[in-house]
Scaffold this active site. Structure first.
Site, PDB file in Angstrom:
ATOM      1  N   CYS A  95       8.967   9.836   5.840  1.00 52.51           N
ATOM      2  CA  CYS A  95       7.949   8.869   6.233  1.00 52.51           C
ATOM      3  C   CYS A  95       6.724   9.005   5.346  1.00 52.51           C
ATOM      4  O   CYS A  95       5.721   8.344   5.579  1.00 52.51           O
ATOM      5  CB  CYS A  95       7.579   9.047   7.700  1.00 52.51           C
ATOM      6  SG  CYS A  95       6.655  10.549   8.051  1.00 52.51           S
ATOM      7  N   CYS A 105       4.442  14.080   5.034  1.00 52.56           N
ATOM      8  CA  CYS A 105       4.200  15.395   4.435  1.00 52.56           C
ATOM      9  C   CYS A 105       3.365  15.263   3.167  1.00 52.56           C
ATOM     10  O   CYS A 105       2.521  16.104   2.873  1.00 52.56           O
ATOM     11  CB  CYS A 105       5.526  16.105   4.152  1.00 52.56           C
ATOM     12  SG  CYS A 105       6.420  16.547   5.657  1.00 52.56           S
ATOM     13  N   CYS A 123      12.133  17.454   8.476  1.00 52.35           N
ATOM     14  CA  CYS A 123      13.313  16.667   8.091  1.00 52.35           C
ATOM     15  C   CYS A 123      14.079  17.359   6.965  1.00 52.35           C
ATOM     16  O   CYS A 123      15.297  17.517   7.037  1.00 52.35           O
ATOM     17  CB  CYS A 123      12.904  15.264   7.641  1.00 52.35           C
ATOM     18  SG  CYS A 123      12.133  14.283   8.937  1.00 52.35           S
ATOM     19  N   CYS A 148       6.231  19.013  11.739  1.00 49.32           N
ATOM     20  CA  CYS A 148       6.319  17.576  11.480  1.00 49.32           C
ATOM     21  C   CYS A 148       4.964  16.935  11.663  1.00 49.32           C
ATOM     22  O   CYS A 148       4.553  16.725  12.783  1.00 49.32           O
ATOM     23  CB  CYS A 148       7.338  16.935  12.423  1.00 49.32           C
ATOM     24  SG  CYS A 148       7.523  15.163  12.206  1.00 49.32           S
ATOM     25  N   HIS A 163       3.096  30.517  21.726  1.00 46.04           N
ATOM     26  CA  HIS A 163       2.711  30.946  23.076  1.00 46.04           C
ATOM     27  C   HIS A 163       1.872  32.228  23.063  1.00 46.04           C
ATOM     28  O   HIS A 163       0.966  32.393  23.875  1.00 46.04           O
ATOM     29  CB  HIS A 163       4.002  31.176  23.868  1.00 46.04           C
ATOM     30  CG  HIS A 163       3.796  31.303  25.338  1.00 46.04           C
ATOM     31  ND1 HIS A 163       3.131  30.355  26.091  1.00 46.04           N
ATOM     32  CD2 HIS A 163       4.181  32.274  26.202  1.00 46.04           C
ATOM     33  CE1 HIS A 163       3.125  30.728  27.357  1.00 46.04           C
ATOM     34  NE2 HIS A 163       3.744  31.891  27.458  1.00 46.04           N
ATOM     35  N   CYS A 168      -1.731  31.447  22.129  1.00 46.14           N
ATOM     36  CA  CYS A 168      -2.311  30.249  22.752  1.00 46.14           C
ATOM     37  C   CYS A 168      -3.526  30.613  23.594  1.00 46.14           C
ATOM     38  O   CYS A 168      -3.488  31.550  24.390  1.00 46.14           O
ATOM     39  CB  CYS A 168      -1.265  29.557  23.622  1.00 46.14           C
ATOM     40  SG  CYS A 168      -1.888  28.051  24.389  1.00 46.14           S
ATOM     41  N   CYS A 213      -2.790  25.424  31.294  1.00 49.20           N
ATOM     42  CA  CYS A 213      -1.539  25.412  30.531  1.00 49.20           C
ATOM     43  C   CYS A 213      -0.880  24.033  30.556  1.00 49.20           C
ATOM     44  O   CYS A 213      -0.906  23.333  31.567  1.00 49.20           O
ATOM     45  CB  CYS A 213      -0.580  26.454  31.101  1.00 49.20           C
ATOM     46  SG  CYS A 213       1.056  26.391  30.339  1.00 49.20           S
ATOM     47  N   CYS A 267       4.882  21.184  27.024  1.00 42.32           N
ATOM     48  CA  CYS A 267       4.618  22.125  25.934  1.00 42.32           C
ATOM     49  C   CYS A 267       5.800  23.070  25.707  1.00 42.32           C
ATOM     50  O   CYS A 267       6.341  23.661  26.634  1.00 42.32           O
ATOM     51  CB  CYS A 267       3.363  22.932  26.227  1.00 42.32           C
ATOM     52  SG  CYS A 267       2.913  24.019  24.851  1.00 42.32           S
ATOM     53  N   CYS A 327       0.151  27.687  14.294  1.00 44.06           N
ATOM     54  CA  CYS A 327      -0.803  26.609  14.601  1.00 44.06           C
ATOM     55  C   CYS A 327      -2.007  27.069  15.440  1.00 44.06           C
ATOM     56  O   CYS A 327      -3.137  26.667  15.141  1.00 44.06           O
ATOM     57  CB  CYS A 327      -0.103  25.449  15.300  1.00 44.06           C
ATOM     58  SG  CYS A 327       1.237  24.730  14.342  1.00 44.06           S
ATOM     59  N   CYS A 370      -2.445  20.308  18.262  1.00 40.32           N
ATOM     60  CA  CYS A 370      -1.771  19.664  19.392  1.00 40.32           C
ATOM     61  C   CYS A 370      -2.187  20.230  20.747  1.00 40.32           C
ATOM     62  O   CYS A 370      -2.508  19.501  21.676  1.00 40.32           O
ATOM     63  CB  CYS A 370      -0.263  19.788  19.203  1.00 40.32           C
ATOM     64  SG  CYS A 370       0.285  19.176  17.602  1.00 40.32           S
ATOM     65  N   CYS A 396       2.636  21.623  22.614  1.00 36.75           N
ATOM     66  CA  CYS A 396       3.420  21.844  21.398  1.00 36.75           C
ATOM     67  C   CYS A 396       4.780  21.191  21.583  1.00 36.75           C
ATOM     68  O   CYS A 396       5.408  21.333  22.620  1.00 36.75           O
ATOM     69  CB  CYS A 396       3.574  23.357  21.176  1.00 36.75           C
ATOM     70  SG  CYS A 396       4.819  23.806  19.946  1.00 36.75           S
ATOM     71  N   CYS A 444       8.019  21.468  16.782  1.00 36.13           N
ATOM     72  CA  CYS A 444       8.479  20.858  15.533  1.00 36.13           C
ATOM     73  C   CYS A 444       8.761  21.885  14.433  1.00 36.13           C
ATOM     74  O   CYS A 444       9.216  21.510  13.359  1.00 36.13           O
ATOM     75  CB  CYS A 444       7.498  19.784  15.058  1.00 36.13           C
ATOM     76  SG  CYS A 444       5.876  20.396  14.588  1.00 36.13           S
TER      77      CYS A 444
END
Lengths: 520, 323
Positions: B56, B59, B151, B183, B221, B224, B248, B254, B263, B275, B282, B285
């Site tokens: 798409c 990236c 992908c 992603c 996790h 987080c 949470c 999630c 992340c 996210c 989450c 991805c």
């Protein structure tokens, strides 16, 4: 028959596109636009939880991801019966505003500008500006090391290319500055969108990002930088080129097309959506001196598969669309269907929107002698970037006042669960034009999902009544004196800001049946 | 014109002539003698071939978000981007010619964005050729291969669709591949992996499924900021309730307990947000079975989510020690 040439791949666009043109006496006589990649997203959505649709359809396109999320969410809003609170709409609009700013700037500087300037003119820069001289040194250094990728190779500059060293050098400097600006615009969007590309916070019923005053302040501060760039760099550049060295292209109306324009309307400026940044409307056979805008009626949309690799069928409304594949069909040459409004091809995108809105800046350019075409398209894109930024300021103010009211809401929690049955349509305006998603829900799952995207409108092949698609028509008559250097062809195609990944519908070479793709 | 250049093809000529003549102030005839020299010379920058298959371009756009170092310095100073459909100046046969030359010479960084269809090659054709073939031939002499995004790494969303798409590891089996799922790709993951290669001429240490340990060694996790609410069983159910805004996101789908990625500590978009912080959870991805194995995404009604809760209840996801 004239000489036929094919440009495959057409680069600096999103997606995979091939363009074939037939040349006669140095001009384009006929043209064919063909989409060459398919992923089958609409089929993979069948049987899924409807709330996955915005996330998946965002991946139609990593450039204009959020507009697919928005069209999808609006379709779900309708199907779920959700009433999105004004707070949720404002958060969505602020995320979308950032998307527009980034997308238009990226398109002009990084995807299009190289078609209009002779980048090697930088070496002849004789001015005293320190940063421009640093840039000159850099480009000359690249050339001396024999490595100017990815700026070359390229099609040779022609008589329309801008060669003035001062103009070119400052344009190349802005190309580099704009790289940082478009990245920052997306960071601004992430404040309410979560992250980008592919926002995470946009859901049926509203938005998941509970805002605080610091977020709004941060967004505004970043917006100031965007406004400064757009007002002091982007718009002046477009004007300097469009009314200066590129004015001959504007006057000859290179890339005109059918002169039919359409906008679904988008970006509410008030709670009821009465006032929108982009009003809806349709213009048929434009008369620049006397522009007549008629109301947009969704029922008039049909899709033709006459020249697509699909089984012969009469044109139908997207809700009733079926896709039965026929790869050997005579006369077919694209995975893209041919949508028509009232039986006619339409151009969608910034030029259509600004004509329909009767924007005085664009009309001023036309009064000066610019015909609708590549230059007007770039101008309209710049003009509406400013309109969006102005709207973003308004939405910030509205959000601040809304946030401080008791009972402030960002989401319709009562309508988050999928209905047993339902259907909805989500109309939206993407940076590159009118976008529609249609969803049917059965047993709380997606039964059918259809999209008609901007590049389907613009890049479509011919239909029953022989009308070419808008890309194809806009190529007719374009000067191509050297078949090895079809620079006008790519100028025209890129002026539409193609986004092909999403324009491709699904096929199945094994069974020829769309319905066999339902994910078990 | 062809006769003048002996065995140098027209497109080779155009490629070098366009870049050199104007700047060096050479006449065309002078230039001719320089062409073969130019053909032999190679720049000190690492050549890059970036292929886009069933993608798409997200990236690519993600990479364009790099600010430190800025993407302009990456694409102009550090790398020699020979082929990249979304950013290169050339199109059509000019583009194809550079691709062929670079792949033939070898020693390039190969980045692949997008998946590869296995149901039928015709689902993704570039320049009239199957994308699958391009991946294979460009991998042959590559110095390093990077699967950019979910992908290319494991098939991503298209893997769940009718084109039966896969990541490049299923096509190129005899060479190590740096997998950078998520992603889209996180620009830090990509820039960092490239810089690591440029510095060491080798891939960074990878986990069992090809992901750099530097970025994918810890569970979302475990880092987080909402973790204590998970441990206490406080799950957000209403996005409007300011009291719940840090709770949470398990109920909203999630998949952080099943996802390895950095992340929560790295965050996205120059640290702006990500996210879980925006209240959406989450979606897993970074894992090989994304998207099918994570769907449905925005609700706990998936088998995956039920499994997470069952493990929590069985004490298999013990509370993180509180300070």
């Amino acid at each position: 028959m004239g000489k036929k040439i094919t440009i495959d791949p057409v680069t600096r666009i999103e997606g995979h596109l091939a363009i074939t043109v037939e040349l006669e006496n140095g001009k384009v006589k006929d043209a064919w636009s063909s989409g060459t990649m398919a992923r089958g997203f609409e089929a993979l959505l069948q049987g899924r939880d409807p709330r996955d649709a915005p996330f998946v359809t965002s991946r139609f396109c990593g450039v204009c991801y959020s507009v697919h999320q928005m069209a999808s969410i609006r379709a779900l809003d309708e199907a779920f019966g959700a009433n999105v609170p004004w707070g949720g709409m404002l958060l969505r609009n602020l995320a979308m505003g950032a998307e527009y700013v980034y997308d238009h700037i990226l398109h002009f500087y990084h995807l299009s500008a190289l078609d209009y300037i002779d980048i090697m003119a930088v070496a002849a820069y004789k001015g005293r500006d320190k940063s421009l001289n640093a840039l000159k040194e850099k480009v000359v250094g690249l050339v001396k090391s024999k490595d100017v990728f990815p700026l070359t190779p390229r099609y040779k500059p022609d008589e329309f290319s801008v060669t003035d060293p001062d103009m070119v050098t400052s344009a190349v400097k802005h190309y580099i500055d704009a790289l940082a600006i478009q990245a920052k615009a997306r960071n601004m969007g992430a404040i309410f969108g979560g992250r980008q590309p592919h926002y995470q916070s946009l859901v049926v019923g509203g938005c998941t990002q509970y805002p605080d005053i610091n977020m709004v302040a941060k967004y505004r501060t970043m917006l100031d930088e965007m406004a400064q760039f757009v007002n002091e760099v982007y718009i002046p550049d477009v004007l300097a080129f469009g009314t200066g060295p590129l004015f001959p292209l504007a006057k000859m109306g290179l890339g005109g097309g059918h002169y039919n324009y359409m906008s679904y309307g988008a970006l509410e400026l008030d709670k009821d959506g009465k006032d929108q940044v982009f009003p809806a409307g349709v213009i048929k056979n434009l008369d620049p001196g006397n522009i007549k805008v008629e109301g947009f009626k969704p029922d008039k949309i049909t899709e033709s598969v006459k020249h697509g690799w699909y089984k012969e069928n009469k044109p139908v409304h997207p809700y009733n669309g079926e896709q039965v594949f026929d790869l050997d069909k005579e006369g077919a040459y694209s995975f893209i269907k041919a949508p028509r409004y009232d039986g006619e091809p339409m151009e969608v995108g910034p030029l259509a929107r600004m004509l329909i809105a009767g924007n005085p800046d664009l009309l001023g350019l036309i009064e000066k002698g610019a015909k609708p075409g590549v230059v007007a398209r770039h101008a309209a894109r710049a003009i509406e970037t400013k309109l969006i930024i102005d709207a973003c300021y308004k939405w910030c103010d509205e959000l601040l006042s809304e946030m401080t009211k008791p009972g402030f809401k960002i989401h319709d929690t009562a309508h988050y669960e999928p209905p047993k049955e339902g259907e909805g349509v989500g109309f939206y305006e993407a940076p590159r034009g009118s976008l529609g998603h249609w969803v049917k829900i059965k047993d709380r799952k997606i039964e059918n999902y259809q999209c008609v995207v901007p590049s389907t409108w613009n890049a479509s092949p011919r239909c029953e009544n022989k009308y070419r698609g808008q890309y194809e028509e806009s190529l007719i008559g374009a000067p191509v004196p050297d078949p090895d250097n079809p620079i006008n062809v790519v100028r025209i195609i890129r002026s539409f800001d193609p986004c092909l990944a999403c324009a491709i519908h699904l096929i199945d070479p094994q069974t020829n049946e769309l319905k066999d793709f339902i994910v078990e | 014109m062809n006769g003048l250049f002996g065995d140098i093809s027209r497109r080779d000529f155009m490629k070098y002539c366009a870049t050199t003549a104007a700047v060096l102030g050479l006449s065309e005839m002078e230039l001719v003698s320089k062409v073969s020299e130019a053909l032999a010379a190679s720049s000190s920058k690492a050549p890059v071939v970036w292929l886009e298959g069933q993608d798409c371009a997200g990236c690519t756009i993600s990479l364009a978000g790099a600010l430190n170092p800025p993407v302009s310095s990456i694409i102009l100073d550090k790398l020699s981007i020979r082929y990249h459909e979304t950013i290169m100046a050339s199109a059509g046969y000019l583009a194809e010619a550079v691709y062929e030359d670079t792949v033939k010479a070898g020693g390039h960084v190969l980045c692949v964005e997008g998946s590869i269809p296995t149901a039928d090659d015709r689902f993704c054709m570039i320049g009239g050729r199957p994308f699958r073939e391009m991946v294979k031939e460009s991998a042959e002499k590559a110095a390093v291969i990077i699967a950019v995004g979910a992908c290319a790494a494991y098939g991503g969303i298209p893997a769940a669709g009718p084109t039966k798409s896969v990541g490049i590891g299923k096509i190129v089996k005899d060479k190590p591949i740096i997998n950078l799922p998520t992603c889209p790709v996180h620009c830090d993951h990509l820039v960092g992996s490239i810089l690591y290669f440029l510095a060491t001429k080798s891939a960074p240490p990878l986990d069992k499924i090809g992901r750099p340990k530097l970025y994918f060694d810890e569970l979302v996790h475990d880092n987080c900021r909402r973790r204590s609410y998970f441990d206490d069983g406080l799950f957000l159910t209403d996005w409007n309730d300011p009291k719940q805004k840090n709770w949470c996101l398990y109920e909203k789908g999630c998949k952080g307990p099943d996802t390895y990625a950095d992340c929560p500590v790295r965050r996205w978009n120059d640290g702006q947000n990500f996210c879980i912080d925006c209240g959406a959870g989450c979606m897993g991805c970074a894992e090989p079975d994304f998207y099918d194995g994570m769907s449905p995404l925005y609700t706990a009604e998936s088998e995956r989510s039920r499994n997470i809760m069952a493990r929590k209840e069985a004490g298999l996801i013990p509370p993180k020690e509180k300070a």
